[in-house]
Write a protein that holds these residues in place. Sequence first.
Motif: not given
Length: 527
Positions: A189-197
């Motif tokens: 999840a972007p809110e925890i610094g992840g990247i969405s695909i």
Amino acid sequence: MNDADNTQISASQPLEERLNNRSQRPSSDAFKAFMASNWAPFREQLPELDAVAGHAAGRRRAISELFKGERLVIPAGPLKVRSNDCDYRFRPHSGFAHLTGLGLDHEPDAVLILEPSDEGKGDDGGHHRATLYFRPLAGRDTEQFYADSRSGEFWIGARPTLAEFKAQLGLETADLAELELAITKNVGAPEIGGISIRLVRKVDENIDALVDTARYNTAKDPENLDLGVLDALDEKLSEALSELRLIKDEWEVEQMKTAVAATVQGFTEVVKALPRALSHPRGERVVEGAFFARAREEGNELGYDTIAAGGNNATVLHWTRNTGKVNAGELLLLDAGVEADSLYTADVTRTLPTNGTFSEIQRKVYEAVLDAADAGFAAAQPGIKFRDIHTAATTVLAERLAEWGLLPVSVEEAISAEGQQHRRWMPHGTSHHLGLDVHDCAQAKRELYLDGVLTPGMIFTIEPGLYFKAEDLAIPAEYRGIGVRIEDDILMTADGPVNLSAALPRKADDVESWMAGIYQEVEAQLP
Ligand code: GLY
Ligand code: MN
Ligand code: MN
């Protein structure tokens, strides 16, 4: 040997290994060492940058703009089995071809990834960095080189290296071995610094599975993962790639002209082959083969299966079986297109009198279809709606059908939404976008397609027809068994439509004299 022994032997060899039962593969260390040695060095000269590279970069920038901060995954697709260990000729997914500039049979299992970059660090001012992952040429000292019949250069011919594709495409390249990490790293999840695909789905099921697993493993609540939401994310990418192709750039227009020019040659070859087709029990196959030879000689392939339809078969809209006779005095409907090496395809139809001259009734139907095509062409001006071409063309057809006493209602009633009786004899659309796919831009939104506005750079067909089936009791017998379509490829410009396939005659008289001219030329060449 008794049955029990048979069972034992069968069970000991997995089915997939039995493809090798037809030949003996040496496996000694001596053989392996010998095969992997004493080959000349690989070519060193890198290819020049392809003319398409700058255009492909522009397309990637346009997509980058729409999906800032997200990882975009665009697979080429895998080889597809035709039977056992024989594959179909490989053709990459059109969205992949568009964004990489690759054509021909490049490149099975490859994947283009647009990785979001820090602001200002993307390619050419975009918001992503593009990398093409593919299986590069295996060295001549490897087993893959001489033993892999699907990807070894020994078996299938020259294969690209990472450096070669990089030089040719102006694109970062990486080995397929690095793909899994490239797709799965930091997913979340972007809110925890992840990247969405976002993924172009249903092109390569291995990549679908990889992305699904990455999403599942990084979801906050994997058991309640909303697949509908994820599918919608992915669909937006496919939609954007399709809509990006609505307007062709200069390079694409050139490719379309190349494809159309080869197609025109193919139609000429078919006219030359007609005398043989007339005397052959499967004359339609003679026609199909004559065109196909040109498609392979001049281009990569056919853009779609040829419709070579004699007589009543011309009334079967998707007649690609092509097993029929071609009879003198009947019409031949030929719908065929050469796909260029860049994978852009033409889509052209002409309806020819098999003996060189239209009969009265054939000419009457032919000229109605031509008038409809001309009305579509006249309507196709920049700024009008795509759907208005169809309205213009089919209104002419309804008028003719009424004049001939075939319409059971008035023209007004027929062309109203409640009527449409004329569509019994013209049941398909009049136009579709054309390009990398014969039915290009198929995932574009309706408001940009049917309800979209004709814009310079669009390429589409105009292809009205009339199809009177032999078994149609709603019409007099004289019409039955006649099918006519005239299909041209149109480039919209600021000054109006340009018929890219105008080199093929359209008027009935011109078709007759064109055919006569070809036969005269052939005769003049006889010894
Ligand atoms: N040949 C397919 C079409 O005309 O749409
Ligand atoms: Mn078409
Ligand atoms: Mn067609």
